[in-house]
Design a protein around this motif. Structure first.
Motif, PDB file in Angstrom:
ATOM      1  N   LEU A   1      10.182   0.884   1.184  1.00 23.58           N
ATOM      2  CA  LEU A   1      10.642   0.351   0.334  1.00 23.58           C
ATOM      3  C   LEU A   1      10.741  -1.119   0.682  1.00 23.58           C
ATOM      4  CD1 LEU A   1      11.808   1.642  -2.446  1.00 23.58           C
ATOM      5  CD2 LEU A   1       9.922   0.716  -2.568  1.00 23.58           C
ATOM      6  N   ARG A   2      11.709  -1.129   2.180  1.00 25.08           N
ATOM      7  CA  ARG A   2      12.131  -1.905   2.561  1.00 25.08           C
ATOM      8  C   ARG A   2      11.318  -3.131   3.566  1.00 25.08           C
ATOM      9  NH1 ARG A   2      15.971   1.725   3.744  1.00 25.08           N
ATOM     10  NH2 ARG A   2      15.759   2.121   5.708  1.00 25.08           N
ATOM     11  N   LYS A   3      10.741  -2.263   3.966  1.00 27.07           N
ATOM     12  CA  LYS A   3       9.293  -3.258   5.242  1.00 27.07           C
ATOM     13  C   LYS A   3       8.475  -3.300   3.798  1.00 27.07           C
ATOM     14  CE  LYS A   3       5.205  -2.442   7.997  1.00 27.07           C
ATOM     15  NZ  LYS A   3       4.530  -1.350   8.138  1.00 27.07           N
ATOM     16  N   ARG A   4       8.645  -3.177   2.681  1.00 22.56           N
ATOM     17  CA  ARG A   4       6.944  -3.896   1.911  1.00 22.56           C
ATOM     18  C   ARG A   4       8.511  -4.679   1.252  1.00 22.56           C
ATOM     19  NH1 ARG A   4       6.171  -0.151  -3.029  1.00 22.56           N
ATOM     20  NH2 ARG A   4       4.949  -2.105  -4.967  1.00 22.56           N
ATOM     21  N   ALA A   5       9.442  -5.007   0.888  1.00 24.84           N
ATOM     22  CA  ALA A   5      10.055  -5.967   0.508  1.00 24.84           C
ATOM     23  C   ALA A   5      10.033  -7.479   1.394  1.00 24.84           C
ATOM     24  CB  ALA A   5      11.623  -5.802   0.179  1.00 24.84           C
ATOM     25  N   GLY A   6       9.670  -7.098   2.553  1.00 25.09           N
ATOM     26  CA  GLY A   6       9.625  -7.947   4.008  1.00 25.09           C
ATOM     27  C   GLY A   6       8.038  -8.227   3.445  1.00 25.09           C
TER      28      GLY A   6
ATOM     29  N   ALA B   1      12.278 -15.056  -2.906  1.00 27.33           N
ATOM     30  CA  ALA B   1      13.190 -14.468  -2.416  1.00 27.33           C
ATOM     31  C   ALA B   1      14.638 -14.841  -2.323  1.00 27.33           C
ATOM     32  CB  ALA B   1      12.396 -13.960  -1.219  1.00 27.33           C
ATOM     33  N   ALA B   2      14.015 -15.930  -1.743  1.00 26.07           N
ATOM     34  CA  ALA B   2      15.475 -17.204  -1.647  1.00 26.07           C
ATOM     35  C   ALA B   2      16.316 -17.094  -3.080  1.00 26.07           C
ATOM     36  CB  ALA B   2      14.809 -18.455  -0.993  1.00 26.07           C
ATOM     37  N   GLY B   3      15.309 -17.698  -4.335  1.00 21.91           N
ATOM     38  CA  GLY B   3      15.876 -17.643  -5.260  1.00 21.91           C
ATOM     39  C   GLY B   3      16.939 -16.267  -5.664  1.00 21.91           C
ATOM     40  N   LEU B   4      16.583 -15.061  -5.265  1.00 19.28           N
ATOM     41  CA  LEU B   4      17.489 -13.738  -5.493  1.00 19.28           C
ATOM     42  C   LEU B   4      18.507 -13.317  -4.205  1.00 19.28           C
ATOM     43  CD1 LEU B   4      14.639 -11.817  -6.793  1.00 19.28           C
ATOM     44  CD2 LEU B   4      16.254 -12.198  -8.147  1.00 19.28           C
ATOM     45  N   GLY B   5      17.985 -14.438  -3.535  1.00 21.30           N
ATOM     46  CA  GLY B   5      19.476 -14.261  -2.401  1.00 21.30           C
ATOM     47  C   GLY B   5      19.403 -12.722  -1.956  1.00 21.30           C
TER      48      GLY B   5
ATOM     49  N   ALA C   1      17.194  -5.650  -3.079  1.00 23.23           N
ATOM     50  CA  ALA C   1      17.942  -4.226  -4.515  1.00 23.23           C
ATOM     51  C   ALA C   1      16.974  -4.719  -5.764  1.00 23.23           C
ATOM     52  CB  ALA C   1      19.347  -4.603  -5.139  1.00 23.23           C
ATOM     53  N   THR C   2      17.112  -5.982  -6.054  1.00 25.16           N
ATOM     54  CA  THR C   2      15.871  -6.527  -7.480  1.00 25.16           C
ATOM     55  C   THR C   2      14.597  -5.203  -6.610  1.00 25.16           C
ATOM     56  OG1 THR C   2      17.142  -7.935  -7.792  1.00 25.16           O
ATOM     57  CG2 THR C   2      14.944  -7.564  -8.616  1.00 25.16           C
ATOM     58  N   PHE C   3      13.598  -6.044  -5.268  1.00 27.78           N
ATOM     59  CA  PHE C   3      12.361  -5.475  -5.410  1.00 27.78           C
ATOM     60  C   PHE C   3      12.906  -3.959  -5.068  1.00 27.78           C
ATOM     61  CE2 PHE C   3       9.026  -4.607  -2.665  1.00 27.78           C
ATOM     62  CZ  PHE C   3       8.022  -4.900  -3.144  1.00 27.78           C
ATOM     63  N   ALA C   4      13.781  -3.111  -4.883  1.00 28.43           N
ATOM     64  CA  ALA C   4      13.798  -2.003  -4.859  1.00 28.43           C
ATOM     65  C   ALA C   4      13.345  -0.903  -5.991  1.00 28.43           C
ATOM     66  CB  ALA C   4      14.620  -0.862  -4.072  1.00 28.43           C
TER      67      ALA C   4
ATOM     68  N   ASP D   1       3.334  -9.936  -9.546  1.00 24.87           N
ATOM     69  CA  ASP D   1       3.860  -9.189 -10.912  1.00 24.87           C
ATOM     70  C   ASP D   1       5.154  -8.540 -10.748  1.00 24.87           C
ATOM     71  OD1 ASP D   1       1.488  -8.409 -11.076  1.00 24.87           O
ATOM     72  OD2 ASP D   1       1.776  -6.525 -10.105  1.00 24.87           O
ATOM     73  N   LEU D   2       6.194  -9.215  -9.944  1.00 23.72           N
ATOM     74  CA  LEU D   2       7.539  -8.856  -9.994  1.00 23.72           C
ATOM     75  C   LEU D   2       7.763  -9.820 -10.227  1.00 23.72           C
ATOM     76  CD1 LEU D   2      10.587  -7.735  -9.339  1.00 23.72           C
ATOM     77  CD2 LEU D   2       9.983  -9.156  -7.143  1.00 23.72           C
TER      78      LEU D   2
END
Length: 148
Positions: free
Chosen positions: A39-44, A54-58, A63-66, A83-84
């Motif tokens: 999941l961390r790799k996928r978020a990256g 990603a920058a907007g969520l800071g 955590a939001t992506f996971a 989709d997210l």
């Protein structure tokens, strides 16, 4: 490849990336750790395709992506981010930078949530979170930024 091996491999993949149950003979804790790492790799990977989102969520990005991706098989980094962003928009939780990025993507490409995105040929517009973008002759321009 035998049918039994293919079934066991599919069960392992489902446990790792789609929230499926741990197959027999696998340590559930080890599978959970491997799933979290994936999941961390996928978020990256998604953050490379959707840097403004990603920058907007800071610091809440991972955590939001996971939370969103847990139990969902990937559709690819571009589609996962799309989709997210749409889900966050629908919840009223899309940050302004993400809204601007989503509006620009919606103006430039068609994406129905199932088939891969396709470039638009005709003039089009996209809007999200107050941001408005237009596409004309293959160029996208942000007409109105998102509310801050």
């Amino acid at each position: 490849m035998s049918g039994d091996l293919a079934e066991r491999q599919a069960a392992l993949v489902a446990a790792l990336v789609a929230g499926g149950p741990a197959p027999a003979g696998f340590d559930p804790a080890a599978l959970a750790a491997a799933g979290a790492a994936l999941l961390r790799k996928r978020a990256g990977e998604v953050s490379r395709h959707w840097p403004l989102l990603a920058a907007g969520l800071g610091p809440q990005w991972s955590a939001t992506f996971a939370r969103w991706a847990s139990g969902r098989p990937t559709g690819g980094s571009l589609r996962d981010g799309w989709d997210l962003a749409r889900d966050l928009r629908d919840q009223g939780a899309l940050p302004p930078l993400g809204a601007e990025e989503l509006a620009a993507r919606e103006a430039a490409h068609r994406y129905d949530g199932h088939a891969p995105p396709r470039p638009r040929r005709l003039p089009a517009w996209g809007r999200a979170g107050g941001a408005v973008a237009v596409q004309l002759a293959g160029r996208v321009r942000l007409l109105r930024p998102a509310r801050r």
